[in-house]
Design an enzyme around this catalytic site. Sequence first.
Site, PDB file in Angstrom:
ATOM      1  N   THR A   1      -4.241  29.090 -24.602  1.00  0.00           N
ATOM      2  CA  THR A   1      -3.488  30.256 -24.130  1.00  0.00           C
ATOM      3  C   THR A   1      -2.461  30.731 -25.151  1.00  0.00           C
ATOM      4  OG1 THR A   1      -3.787  29.472 -21.888  1.00  0.00           O
ATOM      5  CG2 THR A   1      -2.051  31.082 -22.221  1.00  0.00           C
TER       6      THR A   1
ATOM      7  N   LYS B   1      -0.001  16.528 -18.193  1.00  0.00           N
ATOM      8  CA  LYS B   1       0.147  17.825 -17.543  1.00  0.00           C
ATOM      9  C   LYS B   1       0.189  17.593 -16.042  1.00  0.00           C
ATOM     10  CE  LYS B   1      -1.781  22.510 -17.404  1.00  0.00           C
ATOM     11  NZ  LYS B   1      -2.731  23.460 -17.986  1.00  0.00           N
TER      12      LYS B   1
ATOM     13  N   THR C   1      -3.403  23.902 -23.129  1.00  0.00           N
ATOM     14  CA  THR C   1      -2.596  22.902 -22.427  1.00  0.00           C
ATOM     15  C   THR C   1      -3.424  21.938 -21.569  1.00  0.00           C
ATOM     16  OG1 THR C   1      -2.231  24.391 -20.563  1.00  0.00           O
ATOM     17  CG2 THR C   1      -0.567  24.382 -22.309  1.00  0.00           C
ATOM     18  N   ASP C   2      -4.618  22.330 -21.154  1.00  0.00           N
ATOM     19  CA  ASP C   2      -5.360  21.505 -20.196  1.00  0.00           C
ATOM     20  C   ASP C   2      -5.507  20.064 -20.652  1.00  0.00           C
ATOM     21  OD1 ASP C   2      -5.803  23.787 -18.626  1.00  0.00           O
ATOM     22  OD2 ASP C   2      -7.724  22.963 -17.968  1.00  0.00           O
TER      23      ASP C   2
END
Lengths: 452, 452
Positions: free
Chosen positions: B100, B256, B177-178
């Site tokens: 992202t 996360k 980020t996942d």
Amino acid sequence: MYSQEIQSLMKSKKLKIGDRVKVLKDGKEFQGFLMPRIEIGDLNSLVIKLDNGYNIGLKYEKRLKIQKMGQGIKLGSIPSKKFSRKPGLPSVSLIATGGTIGTHVDYKTGGVFMVRTPEEIVATTPELENIVNMKTMLRPFTVASEDMNHKHWQELAELVAKELNKGARGVMVTHGTDTLHFTSAALSFMLKNLTKPVALVGAQRSPDRGSFDGVMNLICGSYFTGYSNIGEVCVVMHGTTNDDFCFAHRGTKVRKMHTSRRDAFRSINEIPLAKIWPNGKIEIGNENYRRFDEKKVVADTKFEPKVALVKSYPGSDPEILDWYVHKGFKGIVIEGSGLGHVPTGESGVKIGEFDQKFSWIPQIKKAVENGVVVVMTSQTLYGRVHPFVYRNLRLVYEAGGIYGEDMLPEVAYIKLGHVLGHTKDVEKAKQMMLMNLAGEINKETDPRSFLV
Amino acid sequence: MYSQEIQSLMKSKKLKIGDRVKVLKDGKEFQGFLMPRIEIGDLNSLVIKLDNGYNIGLKYEKRLKIQKMGQGIKLGSIPSKKFSRKPGLPSVSLIATGGTIGTHVDYKTGGVFMVRTPEEIVATTPELENIVNMKTMLRPFTVASEDMNHKHWQELAELVAKELNKGARGVMVTHGTDTLHFTSAALSFMLKNLTKPVALVGAQRSPDRGSFDGVMNLICGSYFTGYSNIGEVCVVMHGTTNDDFCFAHRGTKVRKMHTSRRDAFRSINEIPLAKIWPNGKIEIGNENYRRFDEKKVVADTKFEPKVALVKSYPGSDPEILDWYVHKGFKGIVIEGSGLGHVPTGESGVKIGEFDQKFSWIPQIKKAVENGVVVVMTSQTLYGRVHPFVYRNLRLVYEAGGIYGEDMLPEVAYIKLGHVLGHTKDVEKAKQMMLMNLAGEINKETDPRSFLV
């Protein structure tokens, strides 16, 4: 077993495990009961249970002096309590299943055993008889929570419904903590039209330890079931590491988040429904709850056990889905990443044949084509999955997977078993999965519910 | 796509997406650029990007007045930045991978694309050129983080080591980020003798949104790599939902924890190593870290991809382990419950044949007999597993499983691939799994590290 040195010391002083002793060490005096060495720790330290209930470890050294004061506690026997019934108090039933809250240490062997009767559990907490009239105490089975499965949930749901419909104001279930939140979710779905409080209560520390948390949890659970106006299944456990208050967590929005802390249970994507103090004060924390009523409850326990919870992660082998399809599974909950991603092998520059081997999309498609309901959740636990932000999310959606909103993976798993127990129609099952049945889906998430 | 009403309005006013407009509604005036309707939301609301960078939705109604003010931003083009080099500043390299933080919305189609060059990423944050001298910017591949695997980790580790050994004071990696925390763990194990800062930086919101978090993360990541005395791999991301500070989380102790919040990354069983403010202030939060040094780093990237992460839960089918063994897997990390439990089918009164079907013990034993390393972790995430509290835990231990201390399941998975990439000797691999290699095992856990 203690070290050779301590065993010699005990022999020379004719000390037995369980004896009351006085120990002098470094100018300090300690009085209490000599405990066995049952947990991991220094074998060369004496363990004394002090009169305040806490255990202390005293490193053995030559200067240490120990003196026998008396025979002390009778070891190996399990205290039991004949519970006095006070009809003026609210009538609550107790169902004991197993777990740490119902363990008893045999000081002779050092083994931890599950106690046999609910009477033995309430014996740890005599205060209860001044809070509720516990007229029925049952033990359908005594099973550690890691060994529970849908058969136990079904039996529990039947029993809870029977007790409530016979007139109990609430039911308290004692249970091991490992899978307490799976059982709370299962009961939430199975107890249709529930309008009375059902508390699931456990302990993170065993009753032989000074830090035993079961006492306060049982007391708060009794106030919750006997006095609260919440007509739902809740997990009632320590709110902090101190003995200050418990939280009542909604049964479909709670999770064990620590291996050992007494405040391990936390609400996820939800504010706890209530705070309960051991003096009986109940403070509602979340107005979104079902109010108490005297309606009849139905135990609707049909459950499809051929459902699975599968984790997807970098490098994960997607053919695992084929295995479940081949084995006749009817539903699969995937714990994806972030907003509900799986590896796609399609997402960028330099994705090649090697990377495409990891793609989960063909296997999801195949599972769906075989009539399997595939539900996406997130391993972040907090937050909400949805398929419309990134292209790769849409791939799962287009393959026929559905997105489980803000449901916990474990709760989606239980719900899928429940839903597929009620319909074989895939489209209907998908619809039901996306409907809020028992508080498991919130349309909006309170931002204050993150990491509390 | 907008609603029919809005499309008609745009046609009648000759408005195009991207035009600068003035809108009058309920006595208020809004000026900004007319945006496409790209996300989930009310199709009958106009989206205007205001001059403060935030998007606002204005519900269409007859009384609403809209006026074209000019042609506005050129849509579909990607801003790029020729980065000015300031040799007096610390020299840092940037490696862009995807995610992202590197996306760009094409306002013509509404699609989200990954940008192509690191120059396009730093264009979002011109402040960077006054913080570091970013002399090298690389893009080895552009892959969304859900599609990363060990091949990407290996390539990244090689590149980072090369940059550091060529003289960079630190390296900043932009990443989706996942699975950012999988990559941070992989780099932590693969970068042997690392003594310089490596920051993994991502964004939870895309650059077209007012709430884009990439700017502050890039700034904090630049300060971390250019100025901190921490010689480790860290995830540098928002500490709160505000733009106040970032945390630098140890690469092997981070996860996360939310699908969408900007402060989704949290240290687990560890206090974040540092707080970094966007004005350059760095505050150490945890003295247990490796100090900066100029030593050479070695990219030690051998990795065994035949490792798996498997979840165990009530009703889970233990034969899944046979499948992995049959497929030639060399290592399996189990996400058990609580202190490291799996169903045993042995734990109490009324455990029968049906329950024993769920026992994982025979399958663990069989896997171990086939030379597979089995490592137990906990799905509680927080806390520590160990085999000596309850009898059922000992069953896993006696079957040959080892207990992964306070390691996160994901980190144990990456570590197992790393360890089995270096030895085929099962006993040696077990020993290595229980040694602290890159900060992944703490002997003691700071109690303040729970849910922060």
